[in-house]
Design a protein around this motif. Structure first.
Motif, PDB file in Angstrom:
ATOM      1  N   UNK A 104      28.748   3.485  15.629  1.00 16.26           N
ATOM      2  CA  UNK A 104      29.306   4.471  14.555  1.00 16.26           C
ATOM      3  C   UNK A 104      30.509   3.983  13.717  1.00 16.26           C
ATOM      4  N   UNK A 105      30.610   4.207  12.529  1.00 12.11           N
ATOM      5  CA  UNK A 105      31.600   3.545  11.731  1.00 12.11           C
ATOM      6  C   UNK A 105      32.885   3.797  12.089  1.00 12.11           C
ATOM      7  N   UNK A 106      33.118   5.168  12.727  1.00 15.11           N
ATOM      8  CA  UNK A 106      34.329   5.931  12.661  1.00 15.11           C
ATOM      9  C   UNK A 106      34.908   5.341  14.010  1.00 15.11           C
ATOM     10  N   UNK A 107      34.092   4.624  14.939  1.00 17.26           N
ATOM     11  CA  UNK A 107      34.756   3.901  16.104  1.00 17.26           C
ATOM     12  C   UNK A 107      35.710   2.888  16.013  1.00 17.26           C
ATOM     13  N   UNK A 108      35.596   1.989  15.291  1.00 17.47           N
ATOM     14  CA  UNK A 108      36.522   1.080  15.060  1.00 17.47           C
ATOM     15  C   UNK A 108      37.893   1.473  14.336  1.00 17.47           C
ATOM     16  N   UNK A 109      37.785   2.474  13.422  1.00 16.63           N
ATOM     17  CA  UNK A 109      38.933   3.053  12.911  1.00 16.63           C
ATOM     18  C   UNK A 109      39.631   3.971  13.938  1.00 16.63           C
ATOM     19  N   UNK A 110      39.159   4.596  14.538  1.00 16.62           N
ATOM     20  CA  UNK A 110      39.720   5.312  15.682  1.00 16.62           C
ATOM     21  C   UNK A 110      40.459   4.485  16.585  1.00 16.62           C
ATOM     22  N   UNK A 111      39.705   3.577  17.214  1.00 17.49           N
ATOM     23  CA  UNK A 111      40.479   2.433  18.059  1.00 17.49           C
ATOM     24  C   UNK A 111      41.555   1.719  17.557  1.00 17.49           C
ATOM     25  N   UNK A 112      41.578   1.514  16.241  1.00 16.50           N
ATOM     26  CA  UNK A 112      42.872   1.022  15.999  1.00 16.50           C
ATOM     27  C   UNK A 112      44.010   1.600  16.111  1.00 16.50           C
ATOM     28  N   UNK A 113      43.740   2.917  15.850  1.00 19.08           N
ATOM     29  CA  UNK A 113      44.824   3.846  16.231  1.00 19.08           C
ATOM     30  C   UNK A 113      45.559   4.009  17.674  1.00 19.08           C
ATOM     31  N   UNK A 114      44.687   3.468  18.581  1.00 17.34           N
ATOM     32  CA  UNK A 114      44.900   3.692  19.795  1.00 17.34           C
ATOM     33  C   UNK A 114      45.460   2.585  20.509  1.00 17.34           C
ATOM     34  N   UNK A 115      45.729   1.155  19.691  1.00 17.88           N
ATOM     35  CA  UNK A 115      46.588   0.010  20.486  1.00 17.88           C
ATOM     36  C   UNK A 115      47.479  -0.426  19.329  1.00 17.88           C
ATOM     37  N   UNK A 116      48.476  -1.049  20.006  1.00 18.23           N
ATOM     38  CA  UNK A 116      49.468  -1.653  19.210  1.00 18.23           C
ATOM     39  C   UNK A 116      49.223  -2.737  18.717  1.00 18.23           C
ATOM     40  N   UNK A 117      50.121  -3.473  18.119  1.00 15.32           N
ATOM     41  CA  UNK A 117      49.885  -4.971  17.394  1.00 15.32           C
ATOM     42  C   UNK A 117      49.321  -5.971  18.561  1.00 15.32           C
ATOM     43  N   UNK A 118      49.681  -5.831  19.841  1.00 11.67           N
ATOM     44  CA  UNK A 118      49.353  -6.896  20.694  1.00 11.67           C
ATOM     45  C   UNK A 118      48.061  -6.624  21.441  1.00 11.67           C
ATOM     46  N   UNK A 119      47.320  -5.529  20.807  1.00 12.68           N
ATOM     47  CA  UNK A 119      46.159  -4.935  21.363  1.00 12.68           C
ATOM     48  C   UNK A 119      46.144  -4.167  22.736  1.00 12.68           C
ATOM     49  N   UNK A 120      47.565  -3.681  23.012  1.00 17.70           N
ATOM     50  CA  UNK A 120      47.506  -2.833  24.368  1.00 17.70           C
ATOM     51  C   UNK A 120      47.561  -1.260  23.953  1.00 17.70           C
ATOM     52  N   UNK A 121      46.837  -0.781  24.566  1.00 17.08           N
ATOM     53  CA  UNK A 121      46.624   0.713  24.460  1.00 17.08           C
ATOM     54  C   UNK A 121      48.042   1.468  24.662  1.00 17.08           C
ATOM     55  N   UNK A 122      48.175   2.464  23.552  1.00 14.86           N
ATOM     56  CA  UNK A 122      49.176   3.374  23.602  1.00 14.86           C
ATOM     57  C   UNK A 122      49.147   4.540  24.517  1.00 14.86           C
ATOM     58  N   UNK A 123      47.940   4.819  24.886  1.00 12.77           N
ATOM     59  CA  UNK A 123      47.627   5.757  25.742  1.00 12.77           C
ATOM     60  C   UNK A 123      46.761   5.322  26.760  1.00 12.77           C
ATOM     61  N   UNK A 124      46.557   6.315  28.015  1.00 11.97           N
ATOM     62  CA  UNK A 124      45.473   5.617  28.915  1.00 11.97           C
ATOM     63  C   UNK A 124      44.004   5.969  28.266  1.00 11.97           C
ATOM     64  N   UNK A 125      43.290   5.064  28.516  1.00 12.36           N
ATOM     65  CA  UNK A 125      41.739   5.455  28.015  1.00 12.36           C
ATOM     66  C   UNK A 125      40.947   5.037  28.864  1.00 12.36           C
TER      67      UNK A 125
END
Length: 361
Positions: A20-41
């Motif tokens: 679903x197109x919105x999925x990638x956009x959403x997950x770019x908001x959930x990680x930092x530049x190093x790919x670490x999650x900013x919140x538990x998922x």
């Protein structure tokens, strides 16, 4: 962060194998530049046809962010806790690498429907073209089953329905004559109660819950009694959401986030599983302990739920006044299928939660 996400997969992140197109956009908001999650998922799916690591690899490729197997909860994950069956010979039903999945969960002696069919060839007689040429069983091949584990919907329903009924009506000795007094039957453990799920087709498809409806009604038609489950797992079961909450807290601990997790946001597309389960957890946590997290449901419109098809009988009625698609053993309470929020897609869900939590990555 003082909150975490529980994401459903089918209908929220993908439709079948199509992202679903919105999925990638959403997950770019959930990680930092190093790919670490900013919140538990944690990804809480009712799928059960693969290992956690395989699902984690699929999600990593799909979302463009690294996902570990510790962030994935399959419908069968709670079976790890049912150690009293791990040493016993159990019949397993479903699709995918069933033996690998069962053994990874701790089962030492799983037998598939196909293996049982080979050992007792006279039992599968619906399809005339698949009937065996042999006229007798080789009784020297011992088959004694102590439980049935339903991982997910099988491919040939008539074969699975027939053989599971045989196992239940012979107290685990398939091929023997049916017994009159074998109730309660041997234990049945079932994963994933979804009546329907969404793939690429325009309308929802049969899920494992539909197969269970068939099995339950055949058993009752033959015996006059209800088929009983030793355990039901997968959404919306309390067991599944409690385990998911444990995984969220484990992530926060691993990242040394000292703020307690107060709220879980369950993002899903199905009123009868995602919303029902989230509300059930929240109700029971509020009764149990002030320290337990509250759970808030966020319903997206990219899967089973559609605002255009959920038409109430009366304009004054709520969206819950529809046919109950939940499992037979779960009570229907209109409040349990009322979502806290309805949004167009998963990207809007992430934006909403960040806004509600005043969270600025």
């Amino acid at each position: 962060p003082s909150f975490g996400f529980l994401f459903d997969i089918d209908g929220v992140l993908v439709r079948g194998k199509t992202p679903i197109p919105a999925a990638r956009t959403a997950f770019q908001k959930l990680v930092n530049a190093q790919g670490q999650f900013l919140v538990p998922v944690v990804f809480v799916t009712n799928a059960g046809n693969c290992l956690r690591q395989n699902k984690a690899d699929q999600l990593s490729h799909l979302l463009g962010v690294p996902i570990s197997q510790d962030q994935v909860m399959m419908s069968h994950s709670p079976l790890r806790m049912f150690k009293r069956y791990h040493e016993k010979c159990v019949l397993v039903s479903g699709q995918g690498p069933l033996l690998d999945i069962a053994q990874d969960l701790g089962f030492c002696q799983p037998i598939t429907i196909d293996t049982l069919r080979e050992k007792r060839p006279l039992l599968d007689a619906v399809d005339h073209d698949r009937r065996p040429n042999v006229l007798f069983h080789d009784w020297s091949v011992t088959v004694v089953l102590t439980a049935v584990v339903l991982f997910g919907e099988p491919v040939r329903w008539e074969t699975s329905l027939q053989l599971i009924i045989d196992v239940l009506l012979t107290s685990g000795y398939p091929g023997n004559p049916y017994e009159q007094e074998n109730y309660p039957h041997i234990p049945v453990l079932a994963c994933n109660m979804d009546l329907m799920w969404v793939a690429e087709a325009q309308s929802p498809r049969f899920g494992h819950g539909t197969f269970m409806v068939c099995l339950e009604n055949i058993y009752k038609k033959i015996t006059g009694r209800d088929l009983k489950y030793e355990a039901l797992m997968g959404k919306p079961s309390r067991l599944t959401y409690q385990y998911a909450e444990h995984l969220i807290r484990a992530q926060a601990l691993q990242r040394s986030w000292e703020q307690p997790i107060h709220t879980l946001y369950a993002v899903g597309d199905n009123l009868m599983t995602d919303v029902y389960g989230a509300n059930l957890l929240s109700w029971e946590n509020e009764l149990a302990s002030a320290a337990a997290a509250r759970c808030r449901s966020v319903l997206v419109c990219t899967g089973v739920y559609s605002p255009h098809t959920e038409v109430a009988l009366d304009p004054r009625d709520s969206i819950t006044d529809t046919v109950f698609h939940g499992h037979r053993d779960f009570r229907f309470d209109p409040a349990l299928v009322e979502p806290d929020h309805i949004v167009p897609d998963v990207d809007a869900a992430v934006d909403l939660v960040f806004q509600l939590e005043n969270f600025a990555p």
